[in-house]
Design an enzyme around this catalytic site. Structure first.
Site, PDB file in Angstrom:
ATOM      1  N   SER A 141       0.845  -1.198   0.000  1.00 47.72           N
ATOM      2  CA  SER A 141       0.000   0.000   0.000  1.00 47.72           C
ATOM      3  C   SER A 141       0.880   1.249   0.000  1.00 47.72           C
ATOM      4  O   SER A 141       1.674   1.433  -0.913  1.00 47.72           O
ATOM      5  CB  SER A 141      -0.958  -0.035   1.199  1.00 47.72           C
TER       6      SER A 141
ATOM      7  N   ASP B 185      -8.167  -6.705  -4.791  1.00 46.60           N
ATOM      8  CA  ASP B 185      -7.928  -5.443  -4.078  1.00 46.60           C
ATOM      9  C   ASP B 185      -8.979  -4.415  -4.496  1.00 46.60           C
ATOM     10  O   ASP B 185      -9.063  -4.043  -5.662  1.00 46.60           O
ATOM     11  CB  ASP B 185      -6.530  -4.924  -4.423  1.00 46.60           C
TER      12      ASP B 185
ATOM     13  N   HIS C 236      -6.846  -6.160  -0.159  1.00 47.30           N
ATOM     14  CA  HIS C 236      -5.780  -5.158  -0.134  1.00 47.30           C
ATOM     15  C   HIS C 236      -4.661  -5.597   0.808  1.00 47.30           C
ATOM     16  O   HIS C 236      -4.809  -5.538   2.025  1.00 47.30           O
ATOM     17  CB  HIS C 236      -6.346  -3.805   0.294  1.00 47.30           C
TER      18      HIS C 236
END
Length: 524
Positions: A202, A416, A454
């Site tokens: 991320s 995601d 994610h």
């Protein structure tokens, strides 16, 4: 044992003094607690580090977070401090908080751990990303983490008001922390790390990309997961998906709209019907990601007179358009499409799947708007000053990074909901074209993780080790191929293949990695 002391002299002088009197490499594991206590005083003498402390921690189990299993950590010296403490806009205290964990048995390597969200806190420096069940610290790495220069909740952007804090978050904290903590590592062990690595997902993935692009001499290998490389664009795509569904509500009905559990089940079942067996196994995992680009959701829409076991045509259209890139008035795409994968219907806990459910997420409550001006919104995105610095989707010239022999490994969960895996794949392909296929293929790999949300979670084989193969590649020249992945809470396995190849089931136990082989999509 905890020792806290205050600041003093320059880094080079401290390094020289400590190395001259410090332990020999052969004495790494000896007297670790006493060495840790003595080291705290040395750290505190650095002229740009304040609030220095050091604590010796015995070997033990660190509890897992977000449903993940705990991690066994070795005995180590945990060092913390603040780089360049200062008072900024509005009298707020700023500075780059960091943590450095130095194992009693060091393998000679350094690793910087990436952050998440807008950072704002110092996470335990253990190096868990893409390291399966053995984090970097447990492998003998010296590991550093940081808050990128401010304190606050993970999505609090009030620090943008301070120029230096915004610049530290955007890019400067990564090299600053790396230089300081790598020097501290050399001070503690009496010798420089022989190789330096970085891992993150991320925001941590975005930080890894900026390191390779803007500070190409820092690292020998970087593992980049689900990078937040242009969140203004992806946030707009998520918002549009909600707006399109809101527009299907009857006049006067309150929003936001959401796909019903029954509709989500229909979508998931149809995804499995059209795409699952294209990887050789009807197991709920859509490993052949590229083949599922052809998924057709219109077969789900209701015909005249139907109302059950189908979805209203306008809602199917909203789903199709929402999964695609938002377009400007001239039909130019602003982002990429999202992959069709089973996790788009995920209903929690944690971050929900991409298809709107009318519920809030980490960025707040969903919009109730029924129309959106994509051109106006993209103008705002393009003129976001911090965004222009944090975005890492555009720079593809990595000639210096690759020229040093440094390597890159990307991974991204296909489900995601925040950042499309196809956007990372698009960057990978553009960088390959910019740097030349031969140079790129000798230095980079990309792994799709079917079903993964994610950075983790979902119906996926989300437990895998890229750090080990990265070290083997950088230091031994062994280019990685398929990587064995397992379920987070079971021993069932399947391989992750370098994209666009995928794990094709060839027979035998479906939970055995040897029952699969990597194939290209056209081979199925």
């Amino acid at each position: 044992m905890r020792v806290t002391v205050l600041a003093g002299v320059g880094l080079a002088a401290v390094v020289a003094a400590f190395v001259a009197t410090g332990p020999a490499a052969s004495q790494v594991g000896a007297g670790s607690a006493e060495r840790c206590e003595r080291f705290a005083a040395e750290v505190a003498r650095l002229d740009n580090v304040s609030e220095a402390s050091a604590t010796f921690e015995e070997a033990g189990m660190m509890p897992g977070q977000f449903g993940q299993p705990g991690m066994m950590l070795p005995a180590h010296c945990k060092v913390s401090g603040v780089i360049d403490r200062r008072r900024g806009v509005g009298g707020v205290e700023y500075g780059i908080g960091f943590e450095l964990r130095l194992p009693a048995e060091w393998n000679g390597r350094f690793l910087l751990q990436g952050g998440g969200g807008l950072n704002g806190s110092v996470n335990p420096a253990v190096g868990p990303v893409a390291a399966a069940r053995t984090p970097a610290l447990a492998r003998g790495f010296a590991v550093a983490s940081h808050d990128s220069g401010h304190k606050g909740p993970v999505f609090d952007d009030s620090f943008y008001a301070d120029q230096r804090a915004a610049l530290d978050f955007a890019e400067a904290a990564v090299p600053q922390v790396t230089h300081v903590t790598r020097e501290l590592t050399a001070m503690f062990f009496g010798r420089e790390p022989h190789h330096s690595y970085m891992t993150g997902c991320s925001t941590g993935g975005r930080e890894g990309m900026l390191a390779s692009q803007r500070y190409p001499e820092l690292f020998d290998g970087i593992v980049i997961g689900a990078p937040a490389m242009r969140p203004g664009h992806s946030n707009l795509a998520m918002e549009q998906a909600q707006v399109l569904l809101n527009a299907t509500l009857p006049a006067g009905a309150e929003g936001p709209a959401g796909f019903t559990p029954a509709e989500l089940l229909l979508v998931e079942s149809e995804l499995v019907r059209q795409c699952d067996a294209r990887d050789g196994a009807a197991d709920g995992i859509i490993a052949n990601v590229e083949a599922c680009r052809a998924f057709d959701p219109t077969v789900l829409q209701c015909e005249a007179g139907e109302s059950e076991s189908c979805i209203a045509p306008d809602r199917v259209e909203a789903m199709q358009r929402g999964m695609a890139s938002p377009e400007l008035a001239d039909d130019t795409d602003t982002y990429v499409s999202y992959p069709w994968d089973t996790g788009i219907t995920y209903a929690g806990p944690g971050l929900p799947g991409f298809l709107p459910r009318g519920q809030g997420g980490p960025l707040g409550p969903p919009t109730t708007a029924r129309d959106i001006d994509i051109d106006a919104r993209m103008h705002e995105v393009r003129w976001d000053a911090v965004g222009r610095l944090t975005d890492t989707a555009f720079w593809t010239n990595l000639s210096t990074y690759l020229g040093r022999g440094s390597k890159l490994m990307f991974f991204h969960g296909v489900s995601d909901p925040w950042f499309s895996a196809f956007d990372t794949w698009d960057y990978y392909q553009r960088a390959r074209a910019a740097n030349g296929a031969e140079a790129w293929d000798d230095a980079a790999r990309f792994y799709m993780v079917p079903g993964m949300m994610h950075c983790s979670g979902g119906n996926a084989f989300s437990n895998f080790d890229l750090l080990g193969p990265m070290v083997d590649w950088v230091e031994g020249g062994a280019a990685p191929g398929a990587v064995t992945a397992s379920r987070a809470n079971s021993d069932a396995q399947m391989p992750l293949c370098p994209h666009p190849s995928y794990a094709h089931y060839t027979g035998g136990g479906e939970g055995l990695a040897g029952s699969y082989e990597c194939r290209m999509p056209q081979e199925s």
